[in-house]
Design an enzyme around this catalytic site. Structure first.
Site, mmCIF file in Angstrom:
data_model
loop_
_atom_site.group_PDB
_atom_site.id
_atom_site.type_symbol
_atom_site.label_atom_id
_atom_site.label_comp_id
_atom_site.label_asym_id
_atom_site.label_seq_id
_atom_site.Cartn_x
_atom_site.Cartn_y
_atom_site.Cartn_z
ATOM 1 C CG ASP A 35 -1.802 1.232 1.325
ATOM 2 O OD1 ASP A 35 -2.373 1.603 0.276
ATOM 3 O OD2 ASP A 35 -1.928 1.826 2.401
ATOM 4 C CB SER A 36 0.266 4.791 -0.695
ATOM 5 O OG SER A 36 -0.884 5.032 0.100
ATOM 6 C CB CYS A 89 -3.222 0.515 -2.386
ATOM 7 S SG CYS A 89 -3.278 2.226 -2.977
ATOM 8 C CD GLU A 101 -0.177 7.375 5.735
ATOM 9 O OE1 GLU A 101 0.824 7.460 6.479
ATOM 10 O OE2 GLU A 101 -0.535 6.305 5.203
ATOM 11 C CB CYS A 118 -9.401 4.789 0.772
ATOM 12 S SG CYS A 118 -7.710 5.170 1.263
ATOM 13 C CG HIS A 121 -5.030 5.353 4.375
ATOM 14 N ND1 HIS A 121 -4.552 4.784 3.212
ATOM 15 C CD2 HIS A 121 -3.947 5.910 4.996
ATOM 16 C CE1 HIS A 121 -3.233 5.004 3.136
ATOM 17 N NE2 HIS A 121 -2.858 5.684 4.193
#
Length: 273
Positions: free
Chosen positions: A18-19, A81, A161, A193, A195
């Site tokens: 993932d990012s 992701c 983040e 997403c 996240h």
């Protein structure tokens, strides 16, 4: 189903990328469901958020990471992701060339929700995911009678983040996005997403019992387990599996969330691809 991947061994690790911290929500569910599996996680923190990047850039990142996971003998690649799935899934599959299973985070969810009793589905996601229209296409390909409303929510990933979880900043961002008229009549909301499950409680609090919020990581983990099981690739070792974390940039928030999910003994390795 006849196993396709007879050249692979059940003892090989699962690769996940993932990012940033979002994919940890998927990794956590995989670990919960399959505690004996070894896995390698790559967080491309130097390039986050992917949702603001061009398609070409995302494809480039995804290909490099996938090659890294293949070079590290992974028996499956999990694209944890949505932005990478929406923009680079085909390229990742072409790079893998059928050598290992590739599991994304959009199609298993589309398959899960397409035939449930609802007519209006909402999706909140990054700009890159929404611009691809992949959720809408994937769901309506299976059931053309479902209405899918997609809304880009670009401020959420940077806030998460930065560690703003259960915080007035995320409360304000979530309220602003979920009150958008595009989502007015939805019965189900997909968190498009990885996240976003980190703030799922705040999202559920906004809706109360009016809207069902889909927990995508659990769906993806179950899908992966089914794929591994059908191909005789489930690790049946007695001991608990190992976890290796690689980051393109070491960040405090990643360290905090990864240790919260996987314990304080984990180590994070800096890796530039």
């Amino acid at each position: 189903m006849k196993p396709k991947f007879t050249h692979l061994s059940a003892s090989q690790p699962i690769g996940i990328f993932d990012s940033g911290v979002g994919g940890l929500t998927v990794a956590k569910e995989i670990k919960r469901l399959m505690p004996h599996e070894d896995f390698i996680y790559f967080g491309d923190t130097v390039h986050l958020p992917y949702g603001e990047k061009s398609r070409e850039a995302i494809v480039g990142y995804a290909e490099k990471i996938t090659q890294f996971l293949l070079d590290n003998n992974c028996k499956a690649v999990v694209i944890a992701c949505n932005s990478a799935t929406a923009n680079a899934l085909q390229e990742v599959k072409e790079l893998v060339a059928g050598r290992v299973p590739v599991i994304d985070v959009i199609n298993p969810v589309a398959e899960k929700v397409a035939f449930e009793i609802h007519q209006n589905i909402g999706v909140i996601a990054t700009k890159a995911t929404v611009n691809s229209g992949l959720y809408r296409k994937s769901i309506r390909k299976l059931n053309k009678f479902i209405n899918v409303s997609e809304l880009a929510t670009p401020l959420l990933v940077p806030a998460i983040e930065e560690g703003f979880i259960n915080h007035p900043i995320t409360h304000a961002i979530i309220y602003n996005y979920l009150s958008d008229r595009k989502l007015k009549d939805i019965e189900t909301l997909i968190l498009g997403c990885t996240h976003y499950p980190l703030v799922i409680d705040e999202i559920k609090k906004y809706y109360g019992s009016r809207v069902r919020v889909i927990d995508s990581p659990k769906i993806v983990a179950s899908y992966l387990r089914d794929i591994l099981s059908k191909n005789n690739l489930l690790n049946i070792q007695i001991s608990e599996g190992t976890t290796q974390f690689y980051l393109s940039d070491l960040t405090k928030n990643f360290e905090k969330i990864s240790k919260k999910f996987f314990g304080n003994k984990i180590s994070l390795e800096h890796k530039v691809l």
